[in-house]
Design an enzyme around this catalytic site. Structure first.
Site, PDB file in Angstrom:
ATOM      1  N   LYS A 135       0.860  -1.191   0.000  1.00 10.40           N
ATOM      2  CA  LYS A 135       0.000   0.000   0.000  1.00 10.40           C
ATOM      3  C   LYS A 135       0.894   1.239   0.000  1.00 10.40           C
ATOM      4  O   LYS A 135       1.730   1.407   0.907  1.00 10.40           O
ATOM      5  CB  LYS A 135      -0.864  -0.041   1.255  1.00 10.40           C
ATOM      6  N   ILE A 136       0.705   2.078  -1.005  1.00 11.66           N
ATOM      7  CA  ILE A 136       1.599   3.222  -1.198  1.00 11.66           C
ATOM      8  C   ILE A 136       0.767   4.495  -1.315  1.00 11.66           C
ATOM      9  O   ILE A 136      -0.229   4.512  -2.069  1.00 11.66           O
ATOM     10  CB  ILE A 136       2.439   3.002  -2.483  1.00 11.66           C
TER      11      ILE A 136
END
Ligand code: E4P
Length: 224
Positions: free
Chosen positions: A84-85
């Site tokens: 998750k960025i």
């Protein structure tokens, strides 16, 4: 639409998984804090074991090199893990790079990114263009700020459909059961739902009343 759970609490995940309706889980640093642990690796692996489907683990770094260093480790934790960025310029660079990586192990999928903290269709367009496999529009936080969060979900679904982006839309920051219904109607691929909201989704007073009446009537006739 797939139903995911938005929590890092393993007991909540076990309970909802036992219903047979859970396809994935999202975590973030705030959810880790609420679960009382900073051990992302152990928590992510435990969740992946229970769910057997996508589990998002979020990076803490805000620069591309730091995100890539974290992602290199995160993708080795489980074949189910999504990195998750945050959707910021450094995040776009990292998404582009990660989308070109090979699987970390033979038989594992290629590393996949969940682009998080999305509040506009343009941010989703940028993330999908950078190679993200999932985008997470935060509709509840938009509603809280006086916007129509669900319209962002509708717009992203439409844009991805027009241009054939291979990127799934996760309706995130869900606050109540109606958000889930509306996300399904909007064509979201996935809704990631807090535990308390998922528990409310199964409840209806007429179901309880109807069940009680059936059982009472059966007791009368069977006890004859
Ligand atoms: C999911 O990926 C998000 O981290 C989450 O839905 C955010 O929800 P919140 O706005 O309730 O913190």
């Amino acid at each position: 639409m797939q139903l995911w759970l938005d929590t890092a609490k393993i007991e909540e995940i076990r309970e909802i998984a036992s219903w047979g309706i859970l396809s994935g889980v999202t975590t973030n640093p705030s959810l880790m804090q609420r679960a009382g642990t900073a051990d992302r690796k152990t928590v992510t692996q435990q969740i992946a074991e229970v769910v057997g489907g996508p589990v998002s683990a979020e990076v803490i770094s805000t620069d591309c090199e730091g995100m890539l260093a974290e992602a290199r480790e995160i993708v080795t934790w489980s074949p189910h893990v999504l990195v998750k960025i945050p959707t910021i310029p450094e995040g776009l660079k990292a998404m582009r790079e990660i989308s070109r990586w090979d699987p970390p192990q033979e038989g594992w999928p290629v590393p996949r990114v969940n682009a998080t903290l999305i509040f506009s269709p343009n941010q989703a367009l940028l993330a999908a263009t950078a190679g993200a496999a999932y985008v997470s529009p935060f509709l509840g936080r938009l509603d809280d700020a006086g916007h129509d969060g669900m319209q962002i979900v509708r717009d992203i679904v439409e844009i991805f459909s027009i241009y054939g982006f291979d990127c799934q839309v996760i309706a995130a920051s869900i606050r109540h059961p109606l958000h889930v219904t509306q996300a399904a109607l909007a064509g979201a691929d996935i809704a990631t739902i807090p535990y308390a909201v998922l528990k409310k989704m199964i409840q209806h007073p007429l179901t309880d009343k109807g069940l009680k009446a059936f059982l009472d009537d059966w007791a009368k006739v069977a006890g004859k």
